[in-house]
Write a protein that holds these residues in place. Structure first.
Motif: not given
Length: 250
Positions: A106-113
């Protein structure tokens, strides 16, 4: 009492006290020093001095506070190929990598967003045709690693500034139904005078298909009588893009 008995008594009284148990000094995990050194390199030399796996390590530090993240970062890159592809990968695929749990995924997807929001801000309100590289960067970040086809439209005003960016349709791994009348209708609702069509090929190959070409021509023919120009149709793949205008297909 004999002298030898006195000596035995004396030395018996002088026995050294029992040794106290000493707790061993706990060594700090080796990865803590590595983390500090990596942070310092980033602060002093900047991101360009670090490799992709080291940047990924830095991202994983807060998600995985009590473990070595180097092997995890390398495993992610081995699975997906590049830092961009790691950030673009769906959450459920990230979690398939060993030792990457829900929190890290989830943290990686937050960075991507966050990265996508930054890319979008680079083109919002700007004259699109003079910011074409930023447009391509944004489209790649938004669509290159999607598992299904998406059909996106960039709506422009009379100065070719971006007024809206919308995903019109989401299809399967190799097909997205697109209806020219719906595209033009939405452009009229937004008072757009030009549009840029964008869709992705999950296969990775951005070469336009016959269906892509025919559909684009239908949209051009439907939009033109109503004063709406189709500037381009960009096809995004994992490793690159194709411009129908550049290929002289429109």
């Amino acid at each position: 009492m004999h002298d030898d008995e006195d000596e035995r008594g004396f030395f018996a009284e002088q026995r050294p006290p029992a040794m106290r148990s000493v707790k061993p000094v706990e060594e700090k995990p080796h990865y803590l020093g590595h983390r500090q050194r990596l942070r310092e390199r980033f602060r002093q030399a900047g991101a360009e001095a670090l490799s992709d796996y080291e940047i990924l390590e830095l991202l994983l530090f807060r998600s995985i506070p009590r473990a070595d993240t180097k092997e995890r970062a390398k495993a992610l890159l081995k699975r997906f190929g590049s830092l961009a592809e790691v950030l673009g990968a769906p959450e459920h695929l990230l979690r398939e990598v060993e030792h990457i749990g829900e929190g890290a995924a989830v943290d990686l997807k937050i960075v991507a967003a966050a990265a996508l929001r930054m890319a979008r801000s680079e083109i919002k309100g700007r004259e699109i045709l003079s910011s074409w590289n930023q447009v391509l960067d944004y489209c790649r970040a938004a669509m290159a690693f999607e598992e299904r086809e998406q059909f996106r439209i960039l709506f422009l005003d009379k100065k070719n500034a971006l007024i809206a960016d919308e995903v019109q349709q989401t299809g399967t791994v190799d097909h997205t139904p697109v209806y020219p009348r719906e595209v033009v209708k939405r452009a009229l609702e937004l008072s757009a005078t030009a549009i840029v069509l964008v869709h992705n090929h999950p296969s990775g190959d951005p070469t336009p298909s016959r269906a892509d070409i025919d559909m684009t021509k239908m949209i051009v023919e439907t939009a033109k009588p109503l004063g709406i120009a189709v500037h381009d149709h960009i096809i995004i793949g994992k490793k690159g893009h194709a411009s129908m205008k550049g290929l002289l297909l429109i």
